[in-house]
Scaffold this motif. Structure first.
Motif: not given
Length: 294
Positions: A45, A71, A75
């Motif tokens: 990332g 992210a 999730k």
């Protein structure tokens, strides 16, 4: 006779000079080193924060920065919603099991009552057989419902494991310094895209330096772990001395490194020795030094 006396005197002087020359030679030569640790990214990332500068002193467990976790967070929320949906299915099945367990409890009570009546000659075997048959039917229905619920339970467990994995990745997105030490090299900058295993910075504890020296086999008998020695480095026109302690002695011989002394000495077998020395700020990695036993 006078010639013999002069030769004898000259021999004494030469011997004295040789012995003085030997006493001026160090017992070992080598270079300072330190245990260097390369800190790498544990997640992929964008490097949103990275507070590291070369030469800076960092503390153990100090927060350095973090990799973008948006992210991963999304999730994780998705998995939580899925778990709630799966859980609602499981609740319906569990309610059926609760009803059947209540029926089983009632049937078991009736069985005990009929057994007591039989013992008092007030009940029949048929009554007991009917109750036992009812108990078997209820148990079979419970097993059937549990088999139907097994996939739902496994799905819940799988979702929990996935949530834990995401949580672990989020925790590893934080960059935590592992030891007390000084930053030697910086490999990354804020806002760069990093990947798992990519080096971020190199750190070493420079408060205690290790001098690796090489000694001959004949010198081993005079050395032992924990022994105090003197370490000297070049300091302008003189030699600066430090107190050192032998922390390690190699168990196997090796050829002298090429950086040590003459060509003849480089083909000799020697033993490596490490000496711990407290650093006052003057000692650097790679700096040459001498070890003096006496």
């Amino acid at each position: 006779m006078k010639i013999i006396k002069k030769i004898a005197a000259l021999s004494v002087i030469i011997g004295f000079l040789i012995s003085c020359n030997k006493s001026d030679k160090a017992d070992g030569y080598g270079n300072f080193e330190a245990t260097e640790i390369t800190i790498s990214a544990e997640n992929n990332g964008k490097l949103l924060q990275f507070d590291v500068e070369e030469g800076a002193t960092l503390q153990k467990d100090q927060f350095i920065g973090y990799v973008d976790t948006l992210a991963l967070y999304l999730k994780k929320e998705q998995l939580r919603v899925s778990k709630m949906v799966i859980g609602s299915k499981s609740k319906g099945v569990l309610s059926q099991i609760n009803v059947l367990n209540a029926q089983l409890k009632t049937a078991t009570t009736n069985k005990n009552r009929v057994e007591n009546l039989i013992n008092e000659n007030a009940g029949t075997q048929k009554q007991l057989d009917d109750v036992l048959g009812e108990i078997d039917v209820i148990k079979n229905r419970i097993r059937s419902v549990e088999i139907q619920n097994a996939p739902v339970v496994n799905e819940l467990k799988s979702t929990d494991i996935q949530i834990q994995q995401i949580q672990d990745l989020i925790a590893k997105s934080k960059i935590i310094n592992p030891i007390n030490g000084t930053v030697l090299t910086k490999y990354a900058e804020p806002n760069e895209i990093t990947t798992f295993g990519k080096p971020l910075y190199k750190i070493a504890n420079l408060k205690t330096m290790q001098l690796r020296v090489y000694v001959s086999e004949t010198q081993l008998s005079t050395l032992k772990i924990g022994q105090k020695v003197t370490v000297k480095i070049d300091d302008e026109d003189t030699m600066k001395s430090y107190n050192g302690v032998i922390s390690w002695i190699a168990s196997e011989a090796e050829f002298t490194p090429k950086i040590i002394q003459t060509k003849e000495e480089r083909v000799a077998l020697v033993y490596a020795v490490k000496v711990d020395v407290s650093n006052d700020g003057s000692l650097k990695i790679g700096m040459p030094a001498e070890m003096w036993v006496q």
